[in-house]
Design a protein around this motif. Structure first.
Motif, PDB file in Angstrom:
ATOM      1  N   UNK A 122      13.747   9.512  -3.247  1.00 31.33           N
ATOM      2  CA  UNK A 122      14.397   8.221  -3.044  1.00 31.33           C
ATOM      3  C   UNK A 122      13.385   7.151  -2.663  1.00 31.33           C
ATOM      4  N   UNK A 123      12.380   7.527  -1.857  1.00 29.81           N
ATOM      5  CA  UNK A 123      11.342   6.566  -1.480  1.00 29.81           C
ATOM      6  C   UNK A 123      10.497   6.172  -2.687  1.00 29.81           C
ATOM      7  N   UNK A 124      10.192   7.143  -3.545  1.00 29.50           N
ATOM      8  CA  UNK A 124       9.405   6.844  -4.742  1.00 29.50           C
ATOM      9  C   UNK A 124      10.175   5.916  -5.671  1.00 29.50           C
ATOM     10  N   UNK A 125      11.460   6.191  -5.858  1.00 28.74           N
ATOM     11  CA  UNK A 125      12.276   5.325  -6.714  1.00 28.74           C
ATOM     12  C   UNK A 125      12.370   3.918  -6.139  1.00 28.74           C
ATOM     13  N   UNK A 131      10.843  -1.716  -6.625  1.00 30.46           N
ATOM     14  CA  UNK A 131      10.230  -2.920  -6.070  1.00 30.46           C
ATOM     15  C   UNK A 131       9.072  -3.382  -6.947  1.00 30.46           C
ATOM     16  N   UNK A 132       8.295  -2.432  -7.469  1.00 34.94           N
ATOM     17  CA  UNK A 132       7.153  -2.758  -8.316  1.00 34.94           C
ATOM     18  C   UNK A 132       7.602  -3.462  -9.596  1.00 34.94           C
ATOM     19  N   UNK A 176       2.922   3.408   3.024  1.00 38.62           N
ATOM     20  CA  UNK A 176       4.232   3.092   3.569  1.00 38.62           C
ATOM     21  C   UNK A 176       4.814   1.848   2.896  1.00 38.62           C
ATOM     22  N   UNK A 177       6.068   1.938   2.527  1.00 35.01           N
ATOM     23  CA  UNK A 177       6.733   0.813   1.864  1.00 35.01           C
ATOM     24  C   UNK A 177       6.986  -0.333   2.838  1.00 35.01           C
ATOM     25  N   UNK A 178       7.504  -0.021   4.014  1.00 38.52           N
ATOM     26  CA  UNK A 178       7.888  -1.066   4.976  1.00 38.52           C
ATOM     27  C   UNK A 178       6.700  -1.620   5.745  1.00 38.52           C
ATOM     28  N   UNK A 179       5.681  -0.792   5.991  1.00 40.11           N
ATOM     29  CA  UNK A 179       4.571  -1.230   6.835  1.00 40.11           C
ATOM     30  C   UNK A 179       3.427  -1.852   6.059  1.00 40.11           C
ATOM     31  N   UNK A 186      -3.582  -4.785  -2.289  1.00 40.75           N
ATOM     32  CA  UNK A 186      -2.452  -4.499  -1.409  1.00 40.75           C
ATOM     33  C   UNK A 186      -2.519  -3.080  -0.882  1.00 40.75           C
ATOM     34  N   UNK A 187      -2.943  -2.166  -1.736  1.00 45.96           N
ATOM     35  CA  UNK A 187      -2.893  -0.749  -1.390  1.00 45.96           C
ATOM     36  C   UNK A 187      -4.152  -0.296  -0.674  1.00 45.96           C
ATOM     37  N   UNK A 188      -5.323  -0.686  -1.192  1.00 43.09           N
ATOM     38  CA  UNK A 188      -6.572  -0.059  -0.755  1.00 43.09           C
ATOM     39  C   UNK A 188      -7.288  -0.774   0.379  1.00 43.09           C
TER      40      UNK A 188
END
Length: 398
Positions: free
Chosen positions: A276-279, A284-285, A306-309, A332-334
């Motif tokens: 569910x988190x991956x979906x 969002x992407x 983390x999606x929210x953080x 954003x990620x790295x």
């Protein structure tokens, strides 16, 4: 209790308890000829309770002619009591599609009872795999005997069919035996296989060769040992099943089979997140960021944070700055928290408010102010012998 016509009994189970039947003034009640008016209205109400559309009712009632001759008192005494509306609908649709008579349905369901399945399990099978009523008794018996052959108790077999009803449609020769051979080739003992099947029957849903691909990917991971140990904490079979679920999730979102494995191999932390988190991240992407799902192959780290953080706060900053290209997705990620703050947030007060507690980055000392004096090593007076040693070394160097 003997098993009789399931769907007829269940239909009238509710009709006998209903105190008032509303009058229907539609074409459905007029298009069924030969049935008494009140009995016809009862059937229409019952079909609609089980999810049939009003336009579908005349078609089903015209094909199931025997239902008009059944009285509620006769069928009330027979059948399985606990059956879901979905199972009722499935049985009716299968009966209409393949031209099954009530006797055919009774015979097929009685075969499941003879094999020792409980009413709850039979209901689950009819709910999830309604085509099981078309299978011969010996085929399901072969599946039961196969499970007993690897040491599974009969009470556990009923539980396995209840948790994973799809096994009722599996062929022993073409599906289950090759899967068992694959388990053994991968180095698992019969005891390990039996324990895992009882604990999680859904592992029997592996396609031929699928478990080998999952374990090959897991065994070739080049990541921190702590991540790998966390993935395999419940054993390799369970870890392989978790990889299978993530691959199926990524394929549903638009990636190919090969790209899904590539993403998980590059970012194994995604296996630790629920599907569910991956979906939610992919939604969002694609929906919010307006990027293609294929960019995950280039930036798989997106699924491992983390999606929210991290994702949402940093996206708010990037969107405010209108930097919409594929370069910033990697940023954003790295980027570390301090690096991202210095590059995108620090110079803009609005962004700092938007970033919230994730943006206020201040370097803090390890100890309170003034405590450094307590941790300063003491100085000792130099003795005369130390002075002579230092002078001798300096003369040697000169």
């Amino acid at each position: 209790m003997a098993v009789r016509n399931i769907f007829i009994r269940s239909f009238f189970h509710y009709s006998s308890k209903s105190q008032s039947i509303p009058r229907f003034r539609n074409q459905a009640s007029k298009s069924i000829s030969g049935a008494p008016g009140r009995h016809c209205r009862n059937l229409i109400v019952i079909f609609q309770r089980y999810g049939f559309l009003p336009s579908e009712v005349p078609n089903y009632l015209s094909k199931i002619k025997f239902i008009h001759t059944q009285s509620s008192e006769e069928v009330e005494r027979l059948g399985i009591h606990e059956i879901s509306p979905a199972a009722i609908r499935n049985v009716v649709e299968i009966s209409v599609r393949f031209g099954l008579t009530p006797g055919d349905v009774i015979e097929h369901v009685r075969a499941l009872v003879v094999l020792g399945f409980s009413e709850t399990t039979i209901t689950r099978i009819l709910d999830i795999v309604p085509t099981a009523i078309l299978l011969r008794e010996d085929r399901i018996r072969d599946t039961v005997e196969f499970l007993m052959g690897i040491g599974i108790q009969k009470i556990d077999i009923d539980r396995i069919f209840g948790l994973f009803p799809a096994i009722a449609s599996f062929s022993v020769e073409n599906r289950l035996k090759p899967l068992l051979d694959e388990f053994r080739v991968l180095g698992f003992s019969l005891n390990e296989i039996r324990e895992e099947v009882v604990r999680n029957p859904k592992i029997l849903g592996f396609e031929n060769g699928e478990l080998s691909h999952c374990l090959e990917m897991l065994r070739s991971l080049k990541c921190r040992q702590a991540i790998k140990a966390n993935i395999c904490r419940d054993g390799e079979i369970r870890a392989g099943y978790e990889v299978k679920l993530r691959v199926e999730c990524l394929r549903r979102c638009g990636l190919t089979y090969r790209d899904a494995f590539t993403v998980l191999w590059k970012e194994p932390r995604a296996v630790l997140y629920e599907t569910q988190d991956i979906e939610k991240k992919i939604e969002f992407l694609v929906g919010k960021m307006k990027l293609k799902v294929q960019c995950l192959v280039e930036v798989p780290e997106y699924l491992g944070v983390s999606f929210d953080k991290r994702i949402v706060p940093r996206w708010n900053v990037i969107e405010f700055l209108k930097m919409r290209d594929e370069v910033w997705l990697r940023n954003i990620v790295n980027l570390s928290r301090s690096r991202f703050y210095d590059m995108y947030v620090k110079a803009y007060p609005e962004c700092e408010k938007m970033y919230g507690r994730f943006g206020v980055f201040r370097s803090r000392s390890r100890h309170p102010v003034g405590m450094w004096k307590l941790f300063k090593p003491p100085r000792f007076p130099m003795s005369g012998e130390d002075t002579r040693n230092i002078k001798s070394n300096m003369e040697y160097l000169s």
